[in-house]
Design a protein around this motif. Structure first.
Motif, PDB file in Angstrom:
ATOM      1  N   TRP A 104      48.097  33.435  47.594  1.00 27.30           N
ATOM      2  CA  TRP A 104      46.657  33.162  47.697  1.00 27.30           C
ATOM      3  C   TRP A 104      45.853  34.198  46.922  1.00 27.30           C
ATOM      4  O   TRP A 104      44.892  33.849  46.232  1.00 27.30           O
ATOM      5  CB  TRP A 104      46.215  33.117  49.165  1.00 27.30           C
ATOM      6  CG  TRP A 104      46.587  31.839  49.824  1.00 27.30           C
ATOM      7  CD1 TRP A 104      47.522  31.650  50.801  1.00 27.30           C
ATOM      8  CD2 TRP A 104      46.065  30.538  49.524  1.00 27.30           C
ATOM      9  NE1 TRP A 104      47.603  30.325  51.125  1.00 27.30           N
ATOM     10  CE2 TRP A 104      46.711  29.612  50.368  1.00 27.30           C
ATOM     11  CE3 TRP A 104      45.104  30.064  48.638  1.00 27.30           C
ATOM     12  CZ2 TRP A 104      46.436  28.252  50.340  1.00 27.30           C
ATOM     13  CZ3 TRP A 104      44.836  28.709  48.615  1.00 27.30           C
ATOM     14  CH2 TRP A 104      45.491  27.818  49.457  1.00 27.30           C
ATOM     15  N   HIS A 105      46.247  35.467  47.024  1.00 27.73           N
ATOM     16  CA  HIS A 105      45.557  36.500  46.235  1.00 27.73           C
ATOM     17  C   HIS A 105      45.657  36.192  44.752  1.00 27.73           C
ATOM     18  O   HIS A 105      44.682  36.325  44.004  1.00 27.73           O
ATOM     19  CB  HIS A 105      46.150  37.887  46.501  1.00 27.73           C
ATOM     20  CG  HIS A 105      45.802  38.438  47.838  1.00 27.73           C
ATOM     21  ND1 HIS A 105      46.615  39.308  48.496  1.00 27.73           N
ATOM     22  CD2 HIS A 105      44.732  38.257  48.642  1.00 27.73           C
ATOM     23  CE1 HIS A 105      46.075  39.644  49.648  1.00 27.73           C
ATOM     24  NE2 HIS A 105      44.934  39.007  49.758  1.00 27.73           N
ATOM     25  N   ASN A 106      46.836  35.776  44.313  1.00 25.48           N
ATOM     26  CA  ASN A 106      47.045  35.458  42.907  1.00 25.48           C
ATOM     27  C   ASN A 106      46.176  34.274  42.476  1.00 25.48           C
ATOM     28  O   ASN A 106      45.562  34.299  41.407  1.00 25.48           O
ATOM     29  CB  ASN A 106      48.516  35.165  42.646  1.00 25.48           C
ATOM     30  CG  ASN A 106      48.823  35.032  41.180  1.00 25.48           C
ATOM     31  OD1 ASN A 106      48.448  35.881  40.383  1.00 25.48           O
ATOM     32  ND2 ASN A 106      49.498  33.964  40.814  1.00 25.48           N
ATOM     33  N   VAL A 117      29.907  38.573  39.762  1.00 28.90           N
ATOM     34  CA  VAL A 117      30.515  38.228  41.050  1.00 28.90           C
ATOM     35  C   VAL A 117      31.983  37.847  40.859  1.00 28.90           C
ATOM     36  O   VAL A 117      32.847  38.268  41.643  1.00 28.90           O
ATOM     37  CB  VAL A 117      29.725  37.078  41.726  1.00 28.90           C
ATOM     38  CG1 VAL A 117      30.469  36.528  42.927  1.00 28.90           C
ATOM     39  CG2 VAL A 117      28.330  37.558  42.130  1.00 28.90           C
ATOM     40  N   LEU A 118      32.282  37.082  39.832  1.00 29.23           N
ATOM     41  CA  LEU A 118      33.669  36.705  39.559  1.00 29.23           C
ATOM     42  C   LEU A 118      34.515  37.925  39.216  1.00 29.23           C
ATOM     43  O   LEU A 118      35.686  38.009  39.615  1.00 29.23           O
ATOM     44  CB  LEU A 118      33.726  35.674  38.428  1.00 29.23           C
ATOM     45  CG  LEU A 118      33.198  34.290  38.784  1.00 29.23           C
ATOM     46  CD1 LEU A 118      33.000  33.455  37.517  1.00 29.23           C
ATOM     47  CD2 LEU A 118      34.118  33.587  39.762  1.00 29.23           C
ATOM     48  N   THR A 119      33.947  38.872  38.484  1.00 31.11           N
ATOM     49  CA  THR A 119      34.655  40.109  38.154  1.00 31.11           C
ATOM     50  C   THR A 119      34.990  40.877  39.429  1.00 31.11           C
ATOM     51  O   THR A 119      36.111  41.357  39.604  1.00 31.11           O
ATOM     52  CB  THR A 119      33.819  40.973  37.192  1.00 31.11           C
ATOM     53  OG1 THR A 119      33.622  40.243  35.984  1.00 31.11           O
ATOM     54  CG2 THR A 119      34.505  42.285  36.883  1.00 31.11           C
ATOM     55  N   ASP A 120      34.004  40.983  40.336  1.00 31.02           N
ATOM     56  CA  ASP A 120      34.250  41.664  41.614  1.00 31.02           C
ATOM     57  C   ASP A 120      35.308  40.929  42.433  1.00 31.02           C
ATOM     58  O   ASP A 120      36.181  41.560  43.041  1.00 31.02           O
ATOM     59  CB  ASP A 120      32.958  41.773  42.427  1.00 31.02           C
ATOM     60  CG  ASP A 120      31.997  42.813  41.875  1.00 31.02           C
ATOM     61  OD1 ASP A 120      32.428  43.669  41.071  1.00 31.02           O
ATOM     62  OD2 ASP A 120      30.812  42.766  42.250  1.00 31.02           O
ATOM     63  N   GLY A 151      43.081  44.222  44.341  1.00 33.31           N
ATOM     64  CA  GLY A 151      43.148  45.318  45.313  1.00 33.31           C
ATOM     65  C   GLY A 151      43.800  44.884  46.612  1.00 33.31           C
ATOM     66  O   GLY A 151      44.597  45.627  47.205  1.00 33.31           O
ATOM     67  N   ALA A 152      43.472  43.682  47.058  1.00 33.49           N
ATOM     68  CA  ALA A 152      44.086  43.156  48.283  1.00 33.49           C
ATOM     69  C   ALA A 152      45.591  42.990  48.095  1.00 33.49           C
ATOM     70  O   ALA A 152      46.367  43.273  49.019  1.00 33.49           O
ATOM     71  CB  ALA A 152      43.434  41.834  48.666  1.00 33.49           C
ATOM     72  N   SER A 153      46.006  42.560  46.925  1.00 34.71           N
ATOM     73  CA  SER A 153      47.440  42.412  46.647  1.00 34.71           C
ATOM     74  C   SER A 153      48.145  43.760  46.672  1.00 34.71           C
ATOM     75  O   SER A 153      49.257  43.876  47.193  1.00 34.71           O
ATOM     76  CB  SER A 153      47.664  41.735  45.293  1.00 34.71           C
ATOM     77  OG  SER A 153      47.302  40.384  45.367  1.00 34.71           O
ATOM     78  N   GLU A 157      51.665  47.513  49.808  1.00 32.14           N
ATOM     79  CA  GLU A 157      51.878  48.755  50.551  1.00 32.14           C
ATOM     80  C   GLU A 157      52.257  48.450  52.001  1.00 32.14           C
ATOM     81  O   GLU A 157      53.175  49.058  52.555  1.00 32.14           O
ATOM     82  CB  GLU A 157      50.625  49.626  50.507  1.00 32.14           C
ATOM     83  CG  GLU A 157      50.325  50.213  49.145  1.00 32.14           C
ATOM     84  CD  GLU A 157      48.999  50.965  49.107  1.00 32.14           C
ATOM     85  OE1 GLU A 157      48.487  51.344  50.181  1.00 32.14           O
ATOM     86  OE2 GLU A 157      48.486  51.174  47.994  1.00 32.14           O
ATOM     87  N   LEU A 158      51.537  47.507  52.600  1.00 28.81           N
ATOM     88  CA  LEU A 158      51.837  47.112  53.971  1.00 28.81           C
ATOM     89  C   LEU A 158      53.234  46.510  54.055  1.00 28.81           C
ATOM     90  O   LEU A 158      54.000  46.813  54.977  1.00 28.81           O
ATOM     91  CB  LEU A 158      50.794  46.101  54.461  1.00 28.81           C
ATOM     92  CG  LEU A 158      51.018  45.523  55.853  1.00 28.81           C
ATOM     93  CD1 LEU A 158      50.981  46.619  56.916  1.00 28.81           C
ATOM     94  CD2 LEU A 158      49.967  44.455  56.142  1.00 28.81           C
TER      95      LEU A 158
END
Length: 83
Positions: free
Chosen positions: A14-16, A48-51, A58-60, A65-66
């Motif tokens: 989903w992140h991808n 907004v799309l860049t963010d 970053g979430a990935s 790490e988790l």
């Protein structure tokens, strides 16, 4: 019931999808306004799309790490503790 490995994989996918969709949309918008003035709304949308793209990446990273911490103590396919 999904195992831990499958769950991490699903969230990573989903992140991808979010990251790629934001990036492709951003590129398409820039291409469409390459030869004409870009409206302020489109410039804001690109920001907004860049963010969104950066946050998905970053979430990935955080997910990885988790995952490393979890995989160190739990068998990802069975969900049973390693120790």
């Amino acid at each position: 019931m999904a195992n831990i490995r499958e769950m991490f994989h699903k969230v990573g996918n989903w992140h991808n999808k979010i990251s790629v969709s934001a990036g492709v949309t951003k590129i398409e918008l820039k291409e469409r306004f390459k030869e004409k003035a870009m409206p302020a709304e489109i410039k804001k949308l690109i920001e907004v799309l860049t963010d969104l793209e950066k946050n998905a990446v970053g979430a990935s990273r955080s997910l990885n790490e988790l995952k490393a911490l979890v995989y160190d103590i739990i068998e990802p396919d069975s969900g049973k503790p390693k120790r």
